[in-house]
Write a protein that holds these residues in place. Structure first.
Motif, mmCIF file in Angstrom:
data_model
loop_
_atom_site.group_PDB
_atom_site.id
_atom_site.type_symbol
_atom_site.label_atom_id
_atom_site.label_comp_id
_atom_site.label_asym_id
_atom_site.label_seq_id
_atom_site.Cartn_x
_atom_site.Cartn_y
_atom_site.Cartn_z
ATOM 1 N N PRO A 1 47.346 43.747 42.733
ATOM 2 C CA PRO A 1 46.618 43.158 41.607
ATOM 3 C C PRO A 1 46.280 44.188 40.534
ATOM 4 O O PRO A 1 46.232 45.387 40.810
ATOM 5 N N LYS A 2 46.073 43.695 39.313
ATOM 6 C CA LYS A 2 45.550 44.534 38.232
ATOM 7 C C LYS A 2 44.148 44.008 37.921
ATOM 8 O O LYS A 2 43.966 42.805 37.727
ATOM 9 N N ILE A 3 43.190 44.907 37.910
ATOM 10 C CA ILE A 3 41.811 44.547 37.630
ATOM 11 C C ILE A 3 41.344 45.352 36.427
ATOM 12 O O ILE A 3 41.428 46.581 36.429
ATOM 13 N N VAL A 4 40.881 44.660 35.405
ATOM 14 C CA VAL A 4 40.359 45.323 34.221
ATOM 15 C C VAL A 4 38.856 45.529 34.425
ATOM 16 O O VAL A 4 38.133 44.583 34.754
ATOM 17 N N ALA A 5 38.406 46.759 34.248
ATOM 18 C CA ALA A 5 36.984 47.095 34.388
ATOM 19 C C ALA A 5 36.456 47.542 33.031
ATOM 20 O O ALA A 5 36.875 48.576 32.510
ATOM 21 N N PHE A 6 35.569 46.737 32.445
ATOM 22 C CA PHE A 6 34.890 47.121 31.211
ATOM 23 C C PHE A 6 33.666 47.940 31.618
ATOM 24 O O PHE A 6 32.772 47.434 32.294
ATOM 25 N N LEU A 7 33.644 49.208 31.223
ATOM 26 C CA LEU A 7 32.595 50.138 31.646
ATOM 27 C C LEU A 7 31.720 50.526 30.471
ATOM 28 O O LEU A 7 32.213 51.040 29.462
ATOM 29 N N CYS A 8 30.419 50.329 30.614
ATOM 30 C CA CYS A 8 29.500 50.749 29.565
ATOM 31 C C CYS A 8 29.547 52.272 29.451
ATOM 32 O O CYS A 8 29.623 52.986 30.452
ATOM 33 N N ALA B 1 34.344 49.052 42.947
ATOM 34 C CA ALA B 1 35.772 48.915 42.635
ATOM 35 C C ALA B 1 36.556 48.475 43.871
ATOM 36 O O ALA B 1 37.393 47.559 43.803
ATOM 37 N N ARG B 2 36.279 49.085 45.007
ATOM 38 C CA ARG B 2 36.983 48.736 46.259
ATOM 39 C C ARG B 2 36.664 47.293 46.656
ATOM 40 O O ARG B 2 37.557 46.531 47.068
ATOM 41 N N GLU B 3 35.398 46.894 46.554
ATOM 42 C CA GLU B 3 35.006 45.519 46.894
ATOM 43 C C GLU B 3 35.738 44.512 46.019
ATOM 44 O O GLU B 3 36.190 43.471 46.495
ATOM 45 N N MET B 4 35.861 44.825 44.727
ATOM 46 C CA MET B 4 36.542 43.909 43.819
ATOM 47 C C MET B 4 38.016 43.796 44.175
ATOM 48 O O MET B 4 38.577 42.702 44.200
ATOM 49 N N VAL B 5 38.649 44.926 44.441
ATOM 50 C CA VAL B 5 40.058 44.892 44.835
ATOM 51 C C VAL B 5 40.223 44.075 46.123
ATOM 52 O O VAL B 5 41.126 43.234 46.224
ATOM 53 N N ASP B 6 39.336 44.285 47.085
ATOM 54 C CA ASP B 6 39.400 43.518 48.342
ATOM 55 C C ASP B 6 39.274 42.018 48.077
ATOM 56 O O ASP B 6 40.023 41.213 48.638
ATOM 57 N N THR B 7 38.324 41.641 47.216
ATOM 58 C CA THR B 7 38.126 40.225 46.879
ATOM 59 C C THR B 7 39.386 39.644 46.259
ATOM 60 O O THR B 7 39.843 38.563 46.653
ATOM 61 N N ILE B 8 39.958 40.344 45.299
ATOM 62 C CA ILE B 8 41.143 39.841 44.595
ATOM 63 C C ILE B 8 42.338 39.779 45.546
ATOM 64 O O ILE B 8 43.117 38.822 45.513
ATOM 65 N N GLU B 9 42.481 40.762 46.414
ATOM 66 C CA GLU B 9 43.580 40.730 47.389
ATOM 67 C C GLU B 9 43.433 39.537 48.324
ATOM 68 O O GLU B 9 44.417 38.892 48.669
#
Length: 141
Positions: free
Chosen positions: A6-13, A119-127
């Protein structure tokens, strides 16, 4: 999930989350390569159009990461982000974009461990969700 990347875009303040990502790098913490970082001045600056454009460009997930509530450089920017992302999740429900593909979270400046974990949690969720089959705008085709 094998071949699915997956590709995940992270908008970082700029003031907190970006510094947290930088701290993760300095500490040599593993950040999934699926995460594409986009620096913004404030999480409150990220609007629905930016998020939807990321999905339309092929992102399987989007994270908006800002300062902890009460710690925003612009006073209430992160609170505005919270309201905006809650509204966007509601808008996503009738589309085929699972609202779990959008995550709003807080990362303090220098907190590399938290950034790496989020970041890891998000990747896990998307996977676990697998590839998104629809993007906003073509759900009625």
């Amino acid at each position: 999930m094998g071949m699915y990347k997956p590709k995940i875009v992270a908008f970082l303040c700029n003031w907190c989350a970006y510094d947290g990502a930088d701290a993760a790098g300095r500490a040599r913490l593993e950040i999934p390569s699926a995460v594409v970082e986009v620096r913004v001045m404030c999480s409150g600056q990220v609007d629905s159009g930016m998020v939807l454009n990321a999905f339309e460009a092929g992102a399987q997930g989007v994270m908006v990461l800002g300062c902890q509530p009460g710690d925003c450089h612009y006073k209430k920017g992160n609170l505005n982000a919270m309201k905006r992302m809650a509204l966007l999740r509601a808008v996503l429900k009738p589309t085929r974009i699972d609202p779990r593909r959008l995550r709003l979270d807080w990362v303090s400046a220098g907190d590399g461990k938290r950034y790496a974990r989020v970041a890891r949690e998000m990747v896990d969720t998307i996977e676990q969700l697998g590839p998104a089959t629809q993007t906003p705008g073509n759900e009625h085709q």
